[in-house]
Design a protein around this motif. Structure first.
Motif, short mmCIF file in Angstrom:
data_model
loop_
_atom_site.label_atom_id
_atom_site.label_comp_id
_atom_site.label_asym_id
_atom_site.label_seq_id
_atom_site.Cartn_x
_atom_site.Cartn_y
_atom_site.Cartn_z
N GLN A 129 10.85 35.14 27.83
CA GLN A 129 11.31 35.14 28.86
C GLN A 129 12.50 34.08 28.91
N GLN B 260 14.41 33.29 31.46
CA GLN B 260 14.60 32.64 32.53
C GLN B 260 13.86 31.10 32.63
N VAL B 261 13.02 31.02 31.65
CA VAL B 261 12.21 29.81 31.63
C VAL B 261 12.52 29.22 30.27
N GLY B 262 13.12 29.64 29.34
CA GLY B 262 13.73 29.20 28.16
C GLY B 262 14.20 28.17 28.15
N GLU B 263 14.25 27.15 26.91
CA GLU B 263 14.93 25.88 26.84
C GLU B 263 16.22 25.92 25.75
N THR B 264 17.17 25.44 26.45
CA THR B 264 18.26 25.58 25.60
C THR B 264 18.60 24.36 24.57
N ASP C 155 19.08 21.48 26.50
CA ASP C 155 18.06 20.58 27.40
C ASP C 155 17.07 19.91 26.23
#
Length: 128
Positions: free
Chosen positions: A1, A3-7, A10
């Protein structure tokens, strides 16, 4: 998903914490170099170093103005290698702040020794 992933930003900026400066007006941030932040030589990656510098500058400018920033020019000096488990002290200094632009000088220390320095000019974006 997505929209909830970490870059990657981050993950790196999560390790940056604010600490006490020698002078009360001085903002100081600390960051420990983890194995995920290093290159094949065991020293901090160039991209990670730039991310740390930009985040420190962003936090310093946020004290003066609300909004986001976009880096226009970044000059980085790598003076000494920064190894795994080093605790870096990042000290941003706002040199100039206008309505649309800001200039920040960032110094990075490891155990009191200057190991990196950066100068960045950024464009300030207002949040509406």
């Amino acid at each position: 998903q997505p929209q909830v992933g970490e870059t990657l930003d981050d993950i790196v900026t999560r390790h940056i914490v604010q600490s006490k400066g020698k002078q009360r007006s001085e903002e100081v941030y600390q960051c420990e170099v983890t194995p995920q932040m290093t290159n094949h030589l065991g020293t901090i990656s160039y991209g990670v170093f730039c991310t740390i510098v930009i985040d420190a500058a962003n936090r310093a400018l946020r004290g003066y103005k609300k909004g986001d920033l976009v880096v226009e020019n970044l000059t980085v000096y790598f003076l000494k290698p920064m190894q795994i488990e080093s605790t870096l002290e990042i000290i941003p200094k706002v040199l100039e702040l206008g309505r649309k632009f800001g200039k920040v000088d960032v110094e990075v220390f490891n155990e009191g020794t200057l190991v990196g320095k950066a100068m960045l000019m950024c464009q300030l974006l207002d949040r509406n």
